[in-house]
Each structure stands twice: as structure tokens, then as C-alpha cells.
Write an enzyme that holds these catalytic residues in place. Structure first.
Site, PDB file in Angstrom:
ATOM      1  N   GLU A 172      26.884  80.803  39.149  1.00 25.45           N
ATOM      2  CA  GLU A 172      28.103  81.432  39.709  1.00 25.45           C
ATOM      3  C   GLU A 172      27.782  82.721  40.465  1.00 25.45           C
ATOM      4  O   GLU A 172      28.376  83.775  40.203  1.00 25.45           O
ATOM      5  CB  GLU A 172      29.122  81.687  38.596  1.00 25.45           C
ATOM      6  CG  GLU A 172      29.629  80.405  37.976  1.00 25.45           C
ATOM      7  CD  GLU A 172      30.820  80.560  37.026  1.00 25.45           C
ATOM      8  OE1 GLU A 172      31.134  81.687  36.634  1.00 25.45           O
ATOM      9  OE2 GLU A 172      31.427  79.525  36.680  1.00 25.45           O
ATOM     10  N   GLU A 291      30.006  72.644  35.390  1.00 16.97           N
ATOM     11  CA  GLU A 291      30.915  73.240  34.392  1.00 16.97           C
ATOM     12  C   GLU A 291      32.304  72.696  34.659  1.00 16.97           C
ATOM     13  O   GLU A 291      32.876  72.950  35.743  1.00 16.97           O
ATOM     14  CB  GLU A 291      30.928  74.771  34.475  1.00 16.97           C
ATOM     15  CG  GLU A 291      29.722  75.425  33.858  1.00 16.97           C
ATOM     16  CD  GLU A 291      29.836  76.947  33.771  1.00 16.97           C
ATOM     17  OE1 GLU A 291      30.949  77.463  33.528  1.00 16.97           O
ATOM     18  OE2 GLU A 291      28.805  77.601  33.956  1.00 16.97           O
TER      19      GLU A 291
HETATM   20  O1  AHR Z   1      31.400  78.347  30.217  1.00 15.37           O
HETATM   21  C1  AHR Z   1      31.824  79.677  30.084  1.00 15.37           C
HETATM   22  C2  AHR Z   1      31.522  80.515  31.324  1.00 15.37           C
HETATM   23  O2  AHR Z   1      32.305  80.046  32.385  1.00 15.37           O
HETATM   24  C3  AHR Z   1      30.116  80.426  31.855  1.00 15.37           C
HETATM   25  O3  AHR Z   1      29.264  81.334  31.223  1.00 15.37           O
HETATM   26  C4  AHR Z   1      30.284  80.808  33.295  1.00 15.37           C
HETATM   27  O4  AHR Z   1      29.323  80.206  34.107  1.00 15.37           O
HETATM   28  C5  AHR Z   1      31.694  80.362  33.621  1.00 15.37           C
HETATM   29  O5  AHR Z   1      32.416  81.363  34.256  1.00 15.37           O
END
Ligand code: AHR
Length: 496
Positions: A172, A291
Site C-alpha cells: 500500500e 487483501e
Molecule cells: O489487513 C489489515 C491492513 O489493511 C493491512 O496491514 C494493510 O495493508 C491494509 O490497510
């Protein structure tokens, strides 16, 4: 309500890459410590891993697990997690304002990965660190021997290389919250050069470039175009991240969030292909949705958590039945894009926005979302068939036509099975007819549904009531299968 799916063995979207059933373990909250690793727990094995957690992770059959973060990654020194445990430093984890003991690092995680029959999707820190640490880590993990870092690995007990194939270039990096946040140009260049050095160490690895942290980032689109422009020839996948929630308590709107995921994926594919055309490249960049999940139940609680604790309870969402329905719709959406989405990681796996929870002094248990993931991961293997769907629709504030039926069919030629996954988003019974144009379904092997629960019901450590049960509400003749989908239900039908 009536709906219909027409499928043919001739019309296929793609083979499913099993890595779309990937997951994620980050050093944060109680994911690692008190999650997968708790040496003083009665079920711990001699390495300190909880056997009860291992058993549940194996039920999910997740072939790829992203590690070690997440936001944690961007302040992590991988060298802190190798070598004798008693010499490892205790560090501040700035991302989650916690303490990291480094009791678990590369070697321990690799041991655990073997126990759960999975593979590591490794990530390199491009926040506080850079090319040098990234290429050293590839050498440490993947180089046979005879060099400084490969010999360090052997000295630390691992003779054979870990052989890690998939690598994420940071996490990110578009997010202002990220340690070492970068502009698209800064990140694009760094990723290009780090990726180049990493592939010089091991040309067989595959690289994932950071896309946007979610589709609502103000830089979404521009970010992808810029970073791809820099790193296109070095990388193999572009990442997407997205979390959903129902803070408005609007069920119809919530269950339509999978259409948002669908639009996001379509947008990112278009961006990848526009850069391909611009560069006159023959190479296709695929997607790593590394994610995705539901995340909102724990937000208020987490604001109160005291900083600088080891393994504080963070992001411990307790999922209800409507979350399981949305999760099913999201899984179907990933399958519909199986031609381009080759990796996806449910974020996360244990305790932190997770299908599996642990009680520190008690059992490990399955949340509601565990079940749709488990069923699709175990049975959604083979080839996704193009779905021709006829279904009534409803309107929401952001979508004109949300079908009451969300469905997909997967053909598993090895097992000689067709597997249907379906969600009824509506509050009425639905007659769902499946027509096949060029093959006959002879027998129903299994029809399970998750239905009949209050949409706000959750599972707990003592009671896992929200789970699939058998349904007999179907009729089958040679060309046609007709099943009843209960109101607000998640369904899996396996046919021979
Ligand atoms: O999964 C939780 C968090 O969400 C992770 O650390 C990050 O990459 C995202 O913002």
C-alpha cells in the site's frame, strides 16, 4: 422468484488458479502471537504452534499465505527475525503501535507453512528500506549456497532454499498512513529497480506491484498508470486491496458490494491493458487481489487499544450471517474474473479480520465467513464456465440493477463434477433452474445451504451454529436441474 443459469462446457472463462484462495498472516494484533503461535497453549506443538489452529487452517485449504504484512511490513527488518531467538531484538511496530518480539520470523513461519500445506507469498519492505535488503532477502531465501546470505540461512538451520516463488514489492505504498509512503513516480522507480535486482538473484520468481489501497483513493487510476509505466517489464501482477462494511445497516446495499468489487477489477484490467498497448508490449499483467474482506465491526474498539503492547487484540471483527452472504458474493466475483485474477488473499486468516479465532485460554473456532471460503476453496477448482444468468434485479443508491441471484459454475473434469455456488440476495424463496446445453447432470452429490439465520447472528467460541446444512429441495432430470434457494442464503450444489 424465478431465476436461471445456462452453462455449456464449451464456454469457459478460465482455469481457476488455486492461488485465488490465498490468505494472509501479518505481524499484528493476535494473528501471529496467540494466533498461530502460542507455546504455552495446551494444543501447542514442540515448535510452539497451536495444533487446533493448524487443523482449522488446513480445512480452508489455502495454497498461498501472504507474509509478514501489511502495514507492519513497511517498518520491518527481516534480519531481526532470523538467527538465535534469544538474540533477536524487541522492536517498536510503528504501523500498529505495538511491540514486536521477533520470536517468529522467516524460519518459524516457513515451518508453520509446511504444517498447513501451503506456500509463502513473501513481501519486501519498500517503505523504510530498499533494493539492497530486498535482494539480500531473495538470496537468503532462494539461493542454493556458497554466498554470504545463503550460508547465513544454512547456519540458521535451513539447508535447502525456502524456494519462495511469489514476492510483493512493498505494501500500500500509495497510502499516506504507510511508513515510507511514496509518490507514484518514487515508488514506480524503486519497485522497478528492486524487482530487477531480485530477479537477477532468482529469475524464476514472480513479482507483485502495489496498486491502490482501495478504489476510493483519490489517486486511484493515476497511481496504477504511473507505477505500471515504470515497472511494467519487471513485474507480473498488480495488486488490489478492498474491504467492505455495513455501517449504515442497509442490507440490500451491503449485499451489492460485490458489484463494486467487480467494477474495481474491470477498471484495473483496463488500466493494465492500456499500458500494455502504450508500450507495444506482448506481456500481460494479471491481478493479485491480495487483501480483500469485510472490516468494520472492530473499528470503535480499536480506537481504545493502549499502545505498545505485545499482541493486543486488534481488528477482531466478529462476523455475522450477512457478512457470510457478502463473502460468498465476493468469492463468486473473483471466480468470474479468474481469467485475470490469478492471486487473491483473504485478509486475514487468524484473529485479525479472520475466519479463524482463538481463545487465549481455550479453543480455536470458525467464524461465519469461514464456511463459504472453505467450500469455494475446496470445491471451486477446475474451469469456470461462462454464466448466462436470468434473474430479477433491484436498485440501490449506486447500482441500477443488482441481480437477486449471484452465481457461478465450476467444471472439475478430474472429478467429473460441476459445482455451483449461489447467493440469493432476496428475502423470498427463489426457484433456480440450471440448464446445460451440451452435457447432462446425472446426480446431485451434495447440496448445502447456509440459510434461516438472523442476519446479525454470529458464531462464538462455544457455539458454531451459523454453518452449512444439507438441503433436499431440488429436482433433477437429464437437461435441467431445479433447486430452491432459501431467502438470504449461501448455497453450494455439487453435481455429477
Ligand atoms: O489487513 C489489515 C491492513 O489493511 C493491512 O496491514 C494493510 O495493508 C491494509 O490497510
Amino acid at each position: 422468484m424465478e431465476s436461471k443459469l445456462t452453462i455449456s462446457k464449451k464456454f469457459k472463462i478460465s482455469e481457476v488458479d488455486p492461488r485465488i484462495y490465498g490468505s494472509f498472516i501479518e505481524h499484528m494484533g493476535r494473528a501471529v502471537y496467540e494466533g498461530i503461535y502460542q507455546p504455552d497453549h495446551p494444543s501447542a506443538n514442540e515448535q510452539g504452534f497451536r495444533q487446533d489452529v493448524i487443523e482449522l487452517v488446513k480445512e480452508l485449504n489455502s495454497p498461498l499465505i501472504r507474509y509478514p504484512g501489511g502495514n507492519f511490513l513497511s517498518g520491518y527488518n527481516w534480519e531481526d527475525g532470523v538467527g538465535p531467538k534469544e538474540q533477536r531484538p524487541k522492536r517498536l511496530d510503528l504501523a500498529w503501535r505495538s511491540l514486536e518480539t521477533n520470536e517468529v520470523g522467516m524460519h518459524e513461519f516457513a515451518q508453520w507453512i509446511e504444517l498447513v500445506d501451503s506456500e509463502i507469498n513473501m513481501a519486501v519492505n519498500l517503505g523504510t528500506r530498499g533494493i539492497d535488503e530486498a535482494r539480500n532477502l531473495v538470496e537468503y531465501c532462494n539461493f542454493e549456497g556458497g554466498t554470504y546470505w545463503s550460508e547465513q540461512r544454512k547456519k540458521n538451520g535451513q539447508e535447502k532454499p525456502f524456494g519462495i516463488k511469489t514476492w510483493c514489492l512493498g505494501n500500500e505504498m500509495d497510502g499516506p498512513w504507510q511508513i515510507g509512503h511514496k509518490t507514484a513516480d518514487e515508488y514506480g522507480r524503486l519497485a522497478e529497480e528492486a524487482g530487477k535486482a531480485m530477479k537477477l538473484v532468482d529469475e524464476s520468481i514472480e513479482l507483485v506491484l502495489c496498486g491502490s489501497s482501495n478504489s476510493h483513493m483519490p489517486t486511484f487510476g493515476e497511481w496504477e498508470l504511473t507505477v505500471l509505466d515504470h515497472a511494467y517489464e519487471q513485474i507480473d501482477y498488480l495488486s488490489l486491496h478492498q474491504y467492505y462494511g455495513n455501517p449504515e445497516d442497509d442490507l440490500e446495499h451491503y449485499l451489492a458490494r460485490s458489484l463494486d468489487m467487480d467494477e474495481f477489477i474491470q477498471g484495473v484490467i483496463a488500466i493494465c491493458d492500456s499500458i500494455k498497448a502504450k508500450k507495444h508490449s506482448k506481456k500481460q499483467i494479471n491481478l493479485s487481489f491480495d487483501e480483500w474482506n469485510i472490516w468494520y465491526h472492530s473499528n470503535e474498539h480499536d480506537e481504545q487499544v493502549k499502545p505498545w503492547q505485545v499482541a493486543p487484540p486488534l481488528l477482531e471483527d466478529h462476523y455475522n450471517f450477512e457478512d457470510a452472504l457478502l463473502l460468498g458474493c465476493l468469492l463468486i466475483t473473483l471466480l468470474k474474473h479468474s481469467d485475470r485474477v490469478k492471486i487473491a488473499c483473504l485478509a486475514q486468516l487468524v484473529n485479525v479480520i479472520a475466519p479463524i479465532m482463538t481463545e487465549t485460554d481455550g479453543v480455536a473456532w470458525r467464524q461465519t465467513i469461514f464456511y463459504p471460503f472453505m467450500q469455494v476453496s475446496n470445491y471451486g477448482r477446475g474451469t469456470v464456465l461462462t454464466p448466462i444468468i436470468e434473474a430479477p434485479t433491484y436498485k440501490t443508491s449506486d447500482f441500477e440493477a443488482v441481480p437477486y441471484l449471484e452465481t457461478i459454475a465450476v467444471l472439475n473434469e478430474e472429478q467429473n463434477e460441476v459445482i455451483l455456488f449461489a447467493v440469493n440476495r432476496g428475502k423470498e424463496d427463489m426457484t433456480f433452474t440450471i440448464e446445460t446445453t451440451d452435457f447432462a447432470m446425472k446426480k446431485i452429490i451434495e447440496f448445502t445451504e447456509m440459510a434461516g439465520f438472523d442476519i446479525k447472528d454470529t458464531n462464538t467460541a462455544n457455539q458454531e451454529t451459523i454453518k452449512p446444512k444439507q438441503s433436499m429441495r431440488y429436482e433433477l432430470n437429464e437437461e435441467k436441474l431445479s433447486v430452491k434457494l432459501a431467502p438470504l442464503s449461501w448455497n453450494m450444489i455439487r453435481c455429477e
